[in-house]
Design an enzyme around this catalytic site. Structure first.
Site, PDB file in Angstrom:
ATOM      1  N   ASN A 149      -1.521  -1.511   8.197  1.00 28.15           N
ATOM      2  CA  ASN A 149      -2.068  -1.830   6.880  1.00 28.15           C
ATOM      3  C   ASN A 149      -1.165  -2.586   5.916  1.00 28.15           C
ATOM      4  OD1 ASN A 149      -4.806  -1.138   6.560  1.00 28.15           O
ATOM      5  ND2 ASN A 149      -4.299   1.004   6.819  1.00 28.15           N
ATOM      6  N   ASP A 179     -12.785  -5.079   6.715  1.00 27.74           N
ATOM      7  CA  ASP A 179     -13.162  -3.957   5.856  1.00 27.74           C
ATOM      8  C   ASP A 179     -14.401  -4.290   5.037  1.00 27.74           C
ATOM      9  OD1 ASP A 179     -11.331  -2.107   6.638  1.00 27.74           O
ATOM     10  OD2 ASP A 179      -9.879  -2.541   5.060  1.00 27.74           O
ATOM     11  N   ASP A 217      -4.382   1.508  13.356  1.00 25.67           N
ATOM     12  CA  ASP A 217      -4.382   0.644  12.163  1.00 25.67           C
ATOM     13  C   ASP A 217      -2.986   0.079  11.877  1.00 25.67           C
ATOM     14  OD1 ASP A 217      -5.484  -0.559   9.915  1.00 25.67           O
ATOM     15  OD2 ASP A 217      -6.504   1.255   9.250  1.00 25.67           O
ATOM     16  N   CYS A 231      -7.046  -2.335  14.597  1.00 24.98           N
ATOM     17  CA  CYS A 231      -7.445  -2.512  13.199  1.00 24.98           C
ATOM     18  C   CYS A 231      -6.210  -2.949  12.432  1.00 24.98           C
ATOM     19  CB  CYS A 231      -7.965  -1.175  12.666  1.00 24.98           C
ATOM     20  SG  CYS A 231      -8.474  -1.216  10.931  1.00 24.98           S
ATOM     21  N   ARG A 241       0.841  -1.204   0.000  1.00 22.06           N
ATOM     22  CA  ARG A 241       0.000   0.000   0.000  1.00 22.06           C
ATOM     23  C   ARG A 241       0.880   1.260   0.000  1.00 22.06           C
ATOM     24  NH1 ARG A 241      -4.428   2.643   4.096  1.00 22.06           N
ATOM     25  NH2 ARG A 241      -5.987   3.032   2.557  1.00 22.06           N
TER      26      ARG A 241
END
Ligand code: GLA
Length: 724
Positions: free
Chosen positions: A475, A543, A473, A521, A438
């Site tokens: 990710n 998600d 978070d 998360c 990402r």
């Protein structure tokens, strides 16, 4: 007494709520497993030890004619002296050999369970510490066992000690071995992906080794750190289920082995595919805790044992039973594109609906207009938020709502001030390009100065703004597993040191800001594990917020984790299928609830529905936080999904039933309830039913759905005396 030692038979009995665990020290000094299952009296169980030797058996060193180590059921298996089952530990000694014979060297029964250094673990009372030692090298293992009088679980872990006067390198350091009789089991595990977390997989145990693992530096979407052995005939409510849940957030492995000696061995802990750990003389190595749940009332019993154990003994004490916020989160409504007027309108739209917390998700900091830049710069983006966060927070507070903010503390974009000034803070091997995920890199949490920087940056925002809630978070997965802060020969310590660094961050930021509610998360539910729950009482489950998909994701997650741990939101319908607002609300109410949509686009009717849903949620929130879950219908195998949550005193319950597709033949399908008190009389006002628990559980009831696909109903079940 929870823990008893019978000196005549040298047997340890551990007795918890409905469960017993026993092992003895045999003539060879070996800690030999005897029993794990429903409660039993303290009989001499040594008759269960079978000494049949295969003709190829290897006798222990210096003890010709004696039984092989492989003929014993291990409490901790070791390698190199005739046992070819998966060992729990592999120490490389100064001479380069990897031998250790871990035999009994004493034990202690402690009145209170000691906390672990650096890793989260269950709390608890009486704890057995079994000392095992190798007589030659003095390498040792201390095995910790704790039983509980309120749930059918046992917490176990191993601590390894280098008792030699030269360094030892651990090539493997698992947390436990567990031997169960027979091989006629199925292995149940939770696999998945981004937006498809924790699907249930059940396969017959073969001969050989089955592994559930992660090599990603995180517990992962792909496999959850959980495995269960179940009998082939085990159902949701009948039969044996033996669950193993690892309290750990980095790369792990759990294995089940159908052995040649006729039993099944379960073992695991820290992933050893890319692991070694150097122990100086006298040093110890703590392994993560494993929680073993036993049930003879099917998968449901196993899940309820885990849920109670985690709620009472592991999950963030301050928050686990506290009234949870009902949030409106900005992410799916705005992504990176917002300004102060837009967000104010967002807040204004939900005033009076019962939503009580506004969470500003990604995009509020640095140069963060998309996901290619800004991560690591925890400084407010004043292009989007003129005057900083304070005007927005003031607005939110003036409307009677609380304010929440998103962080991704462990990450950095290359296009960020942090990376420009400290490129070495990102994990990476000099001379090689780093992998992107990402468009971002992972910060090297193994280094103190990196953690100090993160703590300072996040705390600066938290200490200079009245923030009530944080979504934390993570990710992307970890790559490169190398740190410039460590010598070459110690680089395979990385994945575990990353976990220790993460826990240090959580301790300092989460525990250091007790006024803030933290939600975990990880690109949805990629780090949904018991260790994270010790800090984050709730974790974003996925998600994927489509209610139909969520029935499976939440069902799978509930095999191990309580409803109170699952953060679940109502969103717009993402896949073009039209699911009613009410159904989306019912499914999202089965956890810490909230909304993930643009409220300025909601019709007056929908806003009214939000108000109804939040009122209904507040009425049942105690059941969500503390009720016993009975799964009545499985969306993986049938057309319906149903969760039934019963209060511990069996006075109240909440029934949620979802039907995927309308049956064109309109066949009537009953649903039998569970977990009620058979003699109590209950009323179900929505259906006008009054009946005993026995009737509701044996005869069942008929849910009445609107004639439409993807519809749910929610009924309250209340004992008559509780209605007064
Ligand atoms: C992850 C989370 C989402 C959202 C985005 C923001 O994907 O799971 O809920 O916070 O990051 O970038």
């Amino acid at each position: 007494m929870a823990i008893t030692y019978e000196p005549n038979t040298r047997t340890f009995f551990l007795d918890g709520a409905g469960v017993s665990y026993a092992f003895h020290i045999n003539d060879a000094g070996y800690a030999e497993h005897l029993y794990w299952g429903a409660s039993i009296p303290h009989d001499d169980l040594r008759y269960t030890c079978c000494r049949q030797q295969a003709c190829w058996h290897i006798t222990p060193p210096g003890r010709d004619g004696e039984p092989s180590y492989q003929s014993y059921a291990p409490e901790l298996a070791f390698f190199g002296t005739g046992d070819y089952r998966e060992p729990a530990v592999l120490p490389e000694n100064a001479a380069g050999d990897r031998l250790c014979e871990l035999l009994y060297a004493g034990h202690e029964i402690l009145p209170l369970k000691p906390a672990m250094a650096g890793m989260p673990s269950m709390d608890g009372g009486e704890t057995l510490v079994l000392h095992l030692r190798d007589g030659i090298t003095c390498f040792g293992a201390d095995l910790y066992y704790t039983v509980y009088d309120d749930c059918a679980v046992i917490a176990r872990r191993a601590v390894y000690r280098n008792g030699a006067d030269a360094p030892v390198t651990l090539r493997r350091a698992y947390s436990f071995s567990l031997s169960v009789p027979g091989r006629d089991y199925e292995v149940l595990s939770l696999y998945g992906d981004w937006a498809a977390e924790r699907r249930i997989q059940r396969t017959p145990l073969p001969r050989g080794v089955v592994a559930v693992d992660s090599k990603r530096g995180m517990s992962s979407h792909t496999m959850n750190p959980f495995l269960a052995l179940v009998s082939p005939e085990t159902t949701e409510s009948i039969g044996e289920a033996m669950g193993v849940s690892l309290v750990y957030s980095s790369s792990f492995v759990l294995k089940a082995e159908g052995t040649t000696s006729g039993e099944t061995l379960v073992t695991g802990g820290i992933q050893d595919m890319d692991f070694s750990w150097e122990l100086a003389p006298g040093e110890v190595f703590e392994t993560p805790e494993v929680v073993l749940a036993y049930s003879n009332t099917g998968l449901g019993g196993m899940s309820r044992a885990f849920h109670r154990a985690f709620r009472e003994h592991l999950i963030n004490k301050r928050q686990v039973k506290a009234r949870r916020p009902i949030v409106i989160n900005s992410w799916e409504a705005t992504y990176f594109s917002f300004d102060l007027p837009k967000l104010k309108a967002f807040v204004d739209a939900v005033v009076g609906t019962g939503i009580d917390t506004f969470v500003l998700d990604d995009g509020w900091f640095g140069k963060r207009d998309d996901d290619t830049s800004g991560l690591g710069d925890w400084v407010v983006n004043t292009n989007k938020l003129e005057g900083g966060l304070i005007p927005l927070i003031n607005h939110v507070h003036s409307k009677g709502l609380k304010f929440g903010l998103w962080f991704e503390p462990e990450m950095v974009n290359e296009d960020s001030d942090l990376f420009r000034s400290h490129p070495d803070y990102a994990i990476g091997v000099p001379g090689r390009s780093r992998c992107y995920g990402r468009h971002q890199y992972v910060l090297d949490l193994t280094r103190q100065e990196v953690r100090d920087h993160i703590v300072e940056a996040v705390n600066h925002i938290l200490h200079t703004h009245p923030i009530d809630y944080v979504k934390w978070d993570f990710n992307r997965t970890v790559t490169e597993f190398w740190s410039c802060g460590r010598e070459p020969r110690r680089q395979a310590e990385f994945a575990h040191r990353f976990a220790l660094g993460l826990y240090d961050l959580c301790r300092r930021i989460v525990e250091g800001n007790p006024q803030v509610v933290f939600e975990g998360c990880s690109g949805g539910g990629g780090r949904f594990d018991p260790a994270m729950l010790a800090y984050f009482a709730q974790i974003w489950t996925s998600d994927d917020v489509d209610a139909e998909e969520r029935t499976r994701i939440q069902y799978g997650t509930s095999l191990v984790y309580p409803l109170s741990a699952m953060s679940c939101h109502v969103s717009a319908c993402p896949y073009g299928r039209s699911i009613s607002f009410e159904t989306r609300g019912h499914i999202a109410a089965l956890g810490a609830t909230g909304y993930e949509l643009d409220p300025t686009h909601l019709s007056t009717k929908e806003l009214e529905q939000v108000s109804n849903l939040t009122v209904a949620y507040r009425e049942v929130q105690e059941l969500i936080l503390d009720g016993d879950l009975y799964r009545l219908a499985d969306p993986f195998t049938g057309n319906r999904f149903s969760f039934f949550v019963v209060s511990p005193d069996k006075e109240r319950a909440l029934l949620t039933v979802y039907r995927r597709l309308v049956d064109p033949l309109h066949q009537v399908e009953r649903l039998c309830l569970a977990g009620l008190a058979p003699d109590k009389i209950y009323t179900i006002p929505e259906l006008g039913i009054q009946a005993t628990g026995a009737t509701l559980m044996r005869v069942g009831l008929i849910p009445v759905f609107p004639t439409e696909d993807f519809r749910s109903v929610q009924y309250t079940v209340v004992a008559i005396d509780a209605t007064k």
